[in-house]
Design a protein around this motif. Sequence first.
Motif, short mmCIF file in Angstrom:
data_model
loop_
_atom_site.label_atom_id
_atom_site.label_comp_id
_atom_site.label_asym_id
_atom_site.label_seq_id
_atom_site.Cartn_x
_atom_site.Cartn_y
_atom_site.Cartn_z
N TYR A 155 37.64 49.23 55.62
CA TYR A 155 38.50 49.65 54.52
C TYR A 155 38.28 51.15 54.32
CZ TYR A 155 40.48 50.02 49.85
OH TYR A 155 41.24 50.39 48.78
N TYR A 156 39.34 51.92 54.14
CA TYR A 156 39.20 53.36 53.98
C TYR A 156 39.58 53.87 52.59
CZ TYR A 156 38.18 53.77 58.92
OH TYR A 156 37.58 53.65 60.13
N ASN A 215 36.72 43.85 56.40
CA ASN A 215 37.46 42.61 56.21
C ASN A 215 38.07 42.18 57.53
OD1 ASN A 215 37.52 41.95 53.28
ND2 ASN A 215 38.29 44.05 53.16
N PHE A 241 32.45 33.63 41.85
CA PHE A 241 31.83 34.54 42.81
C PHE A 241 30.42 34.09 43.15
CE2 PHE A 241 35.06 37.13 40.76
CZ PHE A 241 35.63 37.78 41.83
N ILE A 248 33.17 48.55 53.41
CA ILE A 248 33.75 47.22 53.35
C ILE A 248 34.40 46.90 54.69
CG2 ILE A 248 35.40 45.76 52.09
CD1 ILE A 248 35.22 48.62 50.19
N HIS A 256 34.40 38.66 55.14
CA HIS A 256 34.44 39.73 54.13
C HIS A 256 33.02 40.25 53.87
CE1 HIS A 256 38.61 38.77 53.30
NE2 HIS A 256 38.26 37.50 53.33
N ASP A 266 29.31 31.14 46.56
CA ASP A 266 29.05 31.32 48.00
C ASP A 266 28.41 32.65 48.36
OD1 ASP A 266 30.29 28.91 48.29
OD2 ASP A 266 32.25 29.75 48.82
N GLY A 303 33.87 53.69 48.76
CA GLY A 303 32.47 53.34 48.96
C GLY A 303 31.45 54.22 48.25
N MET A 317 33.18 41.84 41.95
CA MET A 317 34.38 41.33 41.26
C MET A 317 35.61 42.15 41.61
SD MET A 317 32.90 39.68 37.79
CE MET A 317 32.08 41.09 37.10
N THR A 318 35.42 43.39 42.02
CA THR A 318 36.54 44.23 42.44
C THR A 318 37.00 43.85 43.85
OG1 THR A 318 35.63 46.03 41.10
CG2 THR A 318 37.30 46.63 42.73
N LEU A 319 36.05 43.57 44.75
CA LEU A 319 36.37 43.42 46.18
C LEU A 319 36.26 42.00 46.73
CD1 LEU A 319 34.25 46.46 47.31
CD2 LEU A 319 36.75 46.32 47.49
N SER A 320 35.49 41.16 46.07
CA SER A 320 35.23 39.79 46.54
C SER A 320 34.73 39.73 47.98
CB SER A 320 36.49 38.92 46.37
OG SER A 320 36.14 37.55 46.56
N ALA A 334 31.23 45.83 41.96
CA ALA A 334 31.89 45.94 43.26
C ALA A 334 32.32 44.56 43.76
CB ALA A 334 30.95 46.61 44.26
N GLN A 350 32.08 38.11 50.82
CA GLN A 350 31.37 36.83 50.93
C GLN A 350 29.89 37.08 51.16
OE1 GLN A 350 32.77 34.26 54.04
NE2 GLN A 350 31.62 32.49 53.29
#
Lengths: 321, 321
Positions: A151-152, A146, A290, A144, A130, A293, A159, A254-257, A252, A259
């Motif tokens: 991601y679109y 994943n 969050f 983003i 991620h 890591d 974004g 906390m919204t997307l997580s 962003a 790594q």
Amino acid sequence: MKITIGVDVGGTNIVCGAVESSGRVLAKVKRPTGASDGSAAVLDRIADMVNEVRAAAGAGVSVESVGLGIPGLVDPAAGVSRFASNLKWRDIPVAAELGQRIGLPVFVDNDVRMYVFGEAAAGAGRGYEHVLGITIGTGIAAAIVNGGDLYYGYKGMSGEIGHIRMEGVNEVCSCGLIGCLETVASASGMVRQARKALEAGRASLLAERFSGEGLERMTAADLSSAMDEGDALATEIITRAGRLNGQALAAATMTLSPQVIVVGGGGALAGERLLAPLREELYRSVLDNFREDLQVLTAEHNDDAGIIGSALYARRSLESK
Amino acid sequence: MKITIGVDVGGTNIVCGAVESSGRVLAKVKRPTGASDGSAAVLDRIADMVNEVRAAAGAGVSVESVGLGIPGLVDPAAGVSRFASNLKWRDIPVAAELGQRIGLPVFVDNDVRMYVFGEAAAGAGRGYEHVLGITIGTGIAAAIVNGGDLYYGYKGMSGEIGHIRMEGVNEVCSCGLIGCLETVASASGMVRQARKALEAGRASLLAERFSGEGLERMTAADLSSAMDEGDALATEIITRAGRLNGQALAAATMTLSPQVIVVGGGGALAGERLLAPLREELYRSVLDNFREDLQVLTAEHNDDAGIIGSALYARRSLESK
């Protein structure tokens, strides 16, 4: 050997490179965009550049496809540049028109997405599932990835974190909104802040180096140098930009997580000057889970990530066709 | 007819329903959770409820699988509840243990994700490709569904927008951070704000209705009633909560680009009182491109979205296995 070609179409320059599947760049050329000549002339120029790197890559390679990263709104499925303000492009069928010129399959997408795709596939984000990438340049934008997939979102408009409204920021943005992150925390935003302070008579090493019309020549790199020499104004501006980016990235995150967060673009050249306050603010603004890591890294291929990403994206798009 | 069963496991109550593929609920039961009895007893209770709705759904139906929405951190691939503070669960292998009791495949995921999945598949988000759902209840959380697929992120921790730091908010959150959205903009946060104002002697219709220990009985619905009667305090609190949610959703919108935002949870029962300021703030805080098509809708199945989502998620998980 089968390779692909990546093209990074900027408002000022076009960079075109022949790229191996590993992400290694075999050959590269750079030309002024000359956007004022019109889109047909720019596409002719890109076709020439593609043929040039194709030849430069050597006899043993075969080019399978070409990927383009284009600023602004892009429709990847249709292969169309919907709107790119600095190129003055609107609804240009880039994939079809360039494909005709070079006789190869062409894939297009937004330049920041291509940049982040490159860093995720073959740069600082390699090996992470991620990846959130952010480019801090004239503006600020994110993408983003994943599990290798971009991601679109609706109309591919995800974004746009440069336009998030930030606490304590009151500048009017070129987009018309007030308090956007990029007005003070982008590379251009930092320079603008410095210029404004100097014009208001603030004492600074920068005032001795740049005055009057010379102010126009000041860059983000000059702010970094001044900060290294202990200049209070430069330190204040870069530190604040770092903190604000950190705060926006906390939201962003906390919204997307993600790594890992990869920071690139011209602003990332400020390195730890910007990243230290960014990390500090980011880590203190997210939930414990969050914090554990999450990595914050600078882009590995800051100059080449765009062409690497575009080339690897073209490879992947052709395979999944 | 083949159906699936959805279970919404809350800190206070468990709701269990038999659901058709269309999302229609055929039968439903509700029981107190009794979390203090321990996870084994709660799983026994859920097994009884599953058998009960199975029987109630009639002789012509065959139950194929069961889906559970569980609060907190859930690992869907392992079928494990990693941490649910209000159930006092940590690393409970729910899918395996409940599966043993009922002899059916069991799938688990986070409760907010199941709720939003239900609204996206068979509620207000039906027919939209990009759905952002937000639940405004004790806390505030979000989930994202793109083309029918839930977005997870690293460790499935995405959607924690209740803990984004908001301008002008200084409350300490139960998570330890300061200024989190949910401290003032969740249903509980709104009630807490009202209680604090009344305790500080603020004049309000609510002061006449709730005083001393009675203050503990005041709910978000009481704030809505007071607002309808023109109470300034209630109006102020609900309007501010709407605006703050709108501002947080603006940041989420530019990050994710949803086409529709579905607002659910107990706080959504305030309806237009909350949604009008939410929309106003949201639309004025996003770029033009996002403003054009973005819809903000209230959840269609506010009470049942959790069981519908869990049931349809179990159906989908079984099919893609």
